[in-house]
Design a protein around this motif. Structure first.
Motif, PDB file in Angstrom:
ATOM      1  N   GLU A   1       2.044 -11.246  -1.389  1.00 22.33           N
ATOM      2  CA  GLU A   1       1.252 -10.727  -0.277  1.00 22.33           C
ATOM      3  C   GLU A   1       0.811  -9.295  -0.555  1.00 22.33           C
ATOM      4  O   GLU A   1       1.590  -8.473  -1.040  1.00 22.33           O
ATOM      5  CB  GLU A   1       2.094 -10.766   1.003  1.00 22.33           C
ATOM      6  N   VAL A   2      -0.442  -9.015  -0.237  1.00 18.44           N
ATOM      7  CA  VAL A   2      -0.958  -7.646  -0.277  1.00 18.44           C
ATOM      8  C   VAL A   2      -0.765  -7.058   1.110  1.00 18.44           C
ATOM      9  O   VAL A   2      -1.256  -7.601   2.100  1.00 18.44           O
ATOM     10  CB  VAL A   2      -2.455  -7.611  -0.653  1.00 18.44           C
ATOM     11  N   LYS A   3      -0.010  -5.958   1.201  1.00 18.70           N
ATOM     12  CA  LYS A   3       0.224  -5.332   2.505  1.00 18.70           C
ATOM     13  C   LYS A   3      -0.774  -4.198   2.701  1.00 18.70           C
ATOM     14  O   LYS A   3      -0.854  -3.281   1.897  1.00 18.70           O
ATOM     15  CB  LYS A   3       1.656  -4.820   2.602  1.00 18.70           C
ATOM     16  N   MET A   4      -1.527  -4.287   3.786  1.00 21.67           N
ATOM     17  CA  MET A   4      -2.550  -3.277   4.083  1.00 21.67           C
ATOM     18  C   MET A   4      -1.944  -2.141   4.908  1.00 21.67           C
ATOM     19  O   MET A   4      -1.081  -2.359   5.729  1.00 21.67           O
ATOM     20  CB  MET A   4      -3.705  -3.925   4.853  1.00 21.67           C
TER      21      MET A   4
ATOM     22  N   VAL B   1       1.659  -6.069  -5.059  1.00 20.28           N
ATOM     23  CA  VAL B   1       1.932  -7.092  -4.045  1.00 20.28           C
ATOM     24  C   VAL B   1       3.438  -7.177  -3.800  1.00 20.28           C
ATOM     25  O   VAL B   1       4.240  -6.624  -4.559  1.00 20.28           O
ATOM     26  CB  VAL B   1       1.406  -8.478  -4.497  1.00 20.28           C
ATOM     27  N   TYR B   2       3.808  -7.897  -2.734  1.00 22.82           N
ATOM     28  CA  TYR B   2       5.210  -8.131  -2.405  1.00 22.82           C
ATOM     29  C   TYR B   2       5.492  -9.634  -2.492  1.00 22.82           C
ATOM     30  O   TYR B   2       4.693 -10.452  -2.022  1.00 22.82           O
ATOM     31  CB  TYR B   2       5.533  -7.603  -1.011  1.00 22.82           C
TER      32      TYR B   2
ATOM     33  N   LYS C   1       8.484  -5.432  -4.893  1.00 18.66           N
ATOM     34  CA  LYS C   1       7.097  -5.075  -5.178  1.00 18.66           C
ATOM     35  C   LYS C   1       6.818  -5.291  -6.666  1.00 18.66           C
ATOM     36  O   LYS C   1       7.566  -4.811  -7.516  1.00 18.66           O
ATOM     37  CB  LYS C   1       6.857  -3.609  -4.796  1.00 18.66           C
TER      38      LYS C   1
ATOM     39  N   TYR D   1      -6.114  -9.410   6.970  1.00 18.39           N
ATOM     40  CA  TYR D   1      -6.752  -8.214   7.524  1.00 18.39           C
ATOM     41  C   TYR D   1      -7.494  -8.601   8.798  1.00 18.39           C
ATOM     42  O   TYR D   1      -8.379  -9.463   8.776  1.00 18.39           O
ATOM     43  CB  TYR D   1      -7.722  -7.603   6.509  1.00 18.39           C
TER      44      TYR D   1
ATOM     45  N   GLN E   1      -7.313 -14.249   6.947  1.00 18.05           N
ATOM     46  CA  GLN E   1      -6.477 -14.413   5.756  1.00 18.05           C
ATOM     47  C   GLN E   1      -7.326 -14.868   4.582  1.00 18.05           C
ATOM     48  O   GLN E   1      -8.092 -15.826   4.682  1.00 18.05           O
ATOM     49  CB  GLN E   1      -5.351 -15.420   6.007  1.00 18.05           C
TER      50      GLN E   1
ATOM     51  N   LEU F   1      -3.972 -12.063   1.402  1.00 17.65           N
ATOM     52  CA  LEU F   1      -4.410 -10.809   2.014  1.00 17.65           C
ATOM     53  C   LEU F   1      -4.782 -11.097   3.460  1.00 17.65           C
ATOM     54  O   LEU F   1      -5.642 -11.934   3.732  1.00 17.65           O
ATOM     55  CB  LEU F   1      -5.615 -10.237   1.265  1.00 17.65           C
TER      56      LEU F   1
END
Length: 216
Positions: free
Chosen positions: A213-216, A204-205, A190, A170, A174, A168
């Motif tokens: 990965e978590v996309k915000m 997540v992707y 996804k 942001y 990380q 993650l």
């Protein structure tokens, strides 16, 4: 059609072209259209002539229609004659070299190519073997068959139950957390995973076989 041309040769000593004559063709010349190589030519097994004047050169269209196309014949006397002829336009398409099972990975050794009439192809046919190599066939394919876009899928690199690292990011910070995949996924797809720290499911992707990965 070829038999008719030979008959005309024997009777008249030349091929007399009429308006909208259909010509037999074979592979020789090529031009590029919309990123595809289109190859065609007029068959020249016999000397071609128009009204007993030998043809020195044939100028093909820079573009083409699926029906009749205007072709320019340059005669030995340097006279130009334009005729609309039906060209048998073909394109080299990747096809299966062996029988492919459903779920089988597509490798370069599995593929060959075949000249196929453009008129029988649709926009959904895959024309570049690079789009096939490394993918997986969704269905059984016997040898000699080409692929449609819907016939393939990306190879899954992560599977249900696999442990992975959840990333993650942001504001340049990380955070990495341990997770467990809940379904199979290819790179870029996804999926859902369980965050082992919070025991909550996350969308997540897939980055690779060990990272998501978590996309915000």
């Amino acid at each position: 059609m070829l038999g008719l041309k030979l008959f005309l040769l024997l009777v008249f000593g030349s091929l007399v072209f009429s308006w909208q004559t259909e010509l037999e063709v074979q592979i020789h010349n090529s031009f590029n259209k919309q990123g595809r190589i289109v190859t065609f030519s007029i068959q020249e097994d016999e000397p071609l002539s128009i009204n007993n004047e030998l043809i020195e050169k044939v100028i093909y269209p820079s573009d083409f229609n699926y029906g009749y196309n205007k072709v320019i014949f340059i005669l030995k006397t340097h006279k130009e004659i334009k005729h609309e002829v039906k060209l048998d336009i073909r394109e080299r398409i990747p096809v299966t070299k062996i029988n492919l099972d459903s779920g089988q990975s597509i490798e370069e050794s599995c593929l060959s190519d075949k000249w196929i009439k453009i008129s029988s192809l649709t926009n959904f046919v895959i024309r570049d073997e690079k789009e096939l190599i490394g993918k997986v066939s969704k269905y059984y394919k016997s040898d000699g068959n080409y692929f449609y876009n819907n016939d393939i899928r990306s190879k899954e690199v992560i599977h249900s139950g696999d442990r992975c690292s959840i990333h993650l990011i942001y504001n340049s910070i990380q955070i990495t957390m341990p997770g467990i995949s809940l379904k199979n996924g290819a790179i870029g797809s996804k999926i859902k995973v369980i965050n082992e720290t919070t025991n909550k499911a996350l969308d997540v992707y897939v980055i690779d076989s060990r990272n998501v990965e978590v996309k915000m």
